[in-house]
Design a protein around this motif. Structure first.
Motif, short mmCIF file in Angstrom:
data_model
loop_
_atom_site.label_atom_id
_atom_site.label_comp_id
_atom_site.label_asym_id
_atom_site.label_seq_id
_atom_site.Cartn_x
_atom_site.Cartn_y
_atom_site.Cartn_z
N ASP A 1 -3.94 -64.71 -42.15
CA ASP A 1 -3.32 -64.02 -41.00
C ASP A 1 -4.10 -63.39 -40.07
O ASP A 1 -3.91 -62.51 -39.37
N VAL A 2 -5.33 -64.16 -39.95
CA VAL A 2 -6.27 -64.00 -39.06
C VAL A 2 -6.09 -64.53 -37.70
O VAL A 2 -6.32 -63.89 -36.61
N VAL A 3 -5.28 -65.65 -37.80
CA VAL A 3 -5.10 -66.24 -36.81
C VAL A 3 -3.36 -66.66 -36.73
O VAL A 3 -2.94 -66.42 -37.93
N ASP A 4 -2.84 -66.88 -35.50
CA ASP A 4 -1.46 -67.50 -35.42
C ASP A 4 -1.38 -68.81 -35.76
O ASP A 4 -0.29 -69.36 -36.32
N SER B 1 -1.04 -78.26 -36.94
CA SER B 1 -1.21 -76.78 -36.80
C SER B 1 -0.30 -76.05 -37.84
O SER B 1 0.74 -76.02 -37.62
N PRO B 2 -1.26 -75.51 -38.81
CA PRO B 2 -0.27 -74.73 -39.80
C PRO B 2 -0.10 -73.21 -39.10
O PRO B 2 -0.97 -72.62 -38.55
N PRO B 3 1.20 -72.85 -38.96
CA PRO B 3 1.63 -71.61 -38.48
C PRO B 3 1.20 -70.31 -39.51
O PRO B 3 0.95 -70.82 -40.73
N SER B 4 0.97 -69.39 -38.95
CA SER B 4 0.67 -68.15 -39.85
C SER B 4 1.71 -67.75 -40.66
O SER B 4 2.97 -68.28 -40.70
N ARG B 5 1.59 -66.95 -41.74
CA ARG B 5 2.30 -66.25 -42.83
C ARG B 5 3.15 -67.29 -43.47
O ARG B 5 4.10 -67.57 -43.56
N PRO B 6 2.07 -67.94 -44.41
CA PRO B 6 2.63 -69.00 -45.38
C PRO B 6 3.62 -68.38 -46.54
O PRO B 6 3.57 -67.15 -46.53
N VAL C 1 -6.19 -67.01 -27.02
CA VAL C 1 -7.64 -67.37 -27.58
C VAL C 1 -7.90 -68.21 -28.55
O VAL C 1 -7.35 -68.41 -29.62
N VAL C 2 -8.68 -69.14 -28.06
CA VAL C 2 -9.14 -70.40 -29.18
C VAL C 2 -10.50 -70.43 -29.53
O VAL C 2 -11.26 -70.33 -28.68
N PHE C 3 -10.50 -69.78 -30.81
CA PHE C 3 -11.90 -69.79 -31.40
C PHE C 3 -12.58 -70.81 -31.35
O PHE C 3 -12.23 -72.14 -31.37
N GLU C 4 -14.01 -70.72 -31.46
CA GLU C 4 -14.95 -71.72 -31.85
C GLU C 4 -14.63 -72.20 -33.25
O GLU C 4 -14.02 -71.82 -34.02
N SER C 5 -15.25 -73.47 -33.55
CA SER C 5 -15.00 -74.28 -34.44
C SER C 5 -15.09 -73.43 -35.80
O SER C 5 -16.39 -73.17 -36.00
N ILE C 6 -14.14 -73.60 -36.84
CA ILE C 6 -14.47 -72.86 -38.14
C ILE C 6 -14.06 -74.15 -39.05
O ILE C 6 -14.07 -73.81 -40.32
N GLY C 7 -13.78 -75.43 -38.57
CA GLY C 7 -13.51 -76.48 -39.55
C GLY C 7 -12.04 -76.59 -39.95
O GLY C 7 -11.20 -75.38 -39.80
N SER C 8 -11.58 -77.43 -40.19
CA SER C 8 -10.20 -77.66 -40.67
C SER C 8 -9.69 -76.60 -41.85
O SER C 8 -8.81 -76.00 -41.91
N SER C 9 -10.77 -76.50 -42.84
CA SER C 9 -10.48 -75.88 -44.00
C SER C 9 -10.56 -74.41 -43.59
O SER C 9 -9.82 -73.45 -44.19
N GLY C 10 -11.21 -74.11 -42.73
CA GLY C 10 -11.50 -72.43 -42.10
C GLY C 10 -10.18 -72.21 -41.33
O GLY C 10 -9.83 -71.10 -41.35
N LEU D 1 -5.88 -68.88 -32.15
CA LEU D 1 -5.84 -70.11 -32.70
C LEU D 1 -7.46 -70.43 -33.22
O LEU D 1 -8.26 -70.18 -32.46
N ALA D 2 -7.63 -71.12 -34.06
CA ALA D 2 -8.86 -71.62 -34.94
C ALA D 2 -8.81 -72.60 -35.62
O ALA D 2 -7.67 -72.94 -36.45
#
Length: 309
Positions: free
Chosen positions: A122-125, A285-290, A105-114, A78-79
């Motif tokens: 598909d870098v995060v789920d 939370s946007p899920p992966s694979r749009p 794994v909860v990554f450090e902040s990359i912002g909403s856009s990130g 998650l990020a």
């Protein structure tokens, strides 16, 4: 010629001994290399019954296991927005406590856009966003599932004696009209960057604040803090400081800050649900694979941190 022969005949015996020792060392080195080749290289050249380098198991708690692609079963990444991270890590810890085989794994902040971009690539789920999807993000097929409603609070340094504030006073503070707390101490305003989800939520609910906030940006009136963690630290160490934060960041991390009551209402679950407390935002939370294939734009890259760290 006689001089040369005479020198050869009178050569120092110690030089001859040193030369012999050097040759002996060279021969021993060659023999050692041959032995190593026979022991280690020959079996590799001979081949094995299975694929190479797959005979061991990577520990599940290693970064290699967690970041492998495709990710193994039970690993979730998650990020996204920094304001979502404290609560999301608490949820992740609670889930792992009930499901020990899961690795979140909860990554450090990359912002909403990130977070949106990381989901698209598909870098995060799961992405973590603290605002609605932009028009472009929606057009490329990214979905956003609401998972929390969080109060945005007026947070102050513990040196501030006040425990409550009105919406009119909040607008006056950011407009520079109210400059002192009730004990006469000066007010130090800390402002987040344009587009910050907390400022957007308050501006949407309070037009007078929206006008004061925008004027402050234009006039460079206040110090602008660019990250959630930097804002938390600045509020904690600056006497008389005031700024906007999510209540979850204060309570879950036990920050040395105070959330002021607003128009007589504390930022409680009941007051938020009833609408009496006006400042709140929805975490999604946007899920992966749009669905679509035209990516949104972002340049963020996550730094891994285990849930709960």
């Amino acid at each position: 010629m006689e001089y040369t022969v005479a020198m050869a005949e009178t050569a120092d015996p110690r030089a001859s001994a040193s030369l012999a020792a050097l040759w002996a060392a060279v021969l021993l080195g060659v023999a050692g290399v041959a032995i190593l080749a026979a022991v280690f290289v020959a079996p590799l050249l001979a081949g094995s019954n299975g694929p190479p380098f797959l005979e061991g198991q990577v520990p599940k708690n290693s970064l290699l296991y967690q970041r492998s692609t495709p990710r193994p079963h039970g690993v979730l990444h998650l990020a996204g927005s920094g304001s979502n991270i404290p609560l999301t890590r608490a949820l992740a810890d609670a889930f792992v406590a009930r499901s020990p085989d899961a690795h979140i794994v909860v990554f450090e902040s990359i912002g909403s856009s990130g977070g949106v971009m990381a989901v698209y690539d598909d870098v995060v789920d799961l992405g973590l966003i603290s605002r609605p999807l932009s028009e472009r993000e929606a057009l490329v097929g990214v979905d956003a599932i609401p998972y929390a409603r969080v109060p945005v609070v007026v947070a102050v340094n513990l040196s501030v004696p006040d425990t409550a504030i009105t919406t009119d006073e909040l607008a006056d503070i950011f407009a520079g009209r109210k400059t002192r707390w009730s004990d006469g101490a000066p007010i130090t305003v800390l402002q987040r960057e344009r587009g910050d989800s907390g400022h957007v939520a308050v501006a949407k609910a309070l037009p007078a604040f929206a006008a004061a906030d925008e004027a402050a940006y234009r006039e460079h009136r206040w110090r602008v803090v660019l990250h959630d963690r930097a804002m938390q630290e600045a509020l904690a160490i600056t006497p008389g400081a005031v700024g906007l934060l999510d209540v979850g960041a204060i309570s879950l991390q036990r920050l040395p800050l105070r959330a002021l009551e607003l128009d007589g209402y504390a930022p409680s679950e009941a007051s938020v649900q009833s609408g009496r407390y006006p400042f709140r935002k929805i975490w999604r939370s946007p899920p992966s694979r749009p669905r679509a294939a035209s990516p949104p734009t972002s340049s963020a890259s996550p730094t891994p941190t285990r849930a709960g760290s």
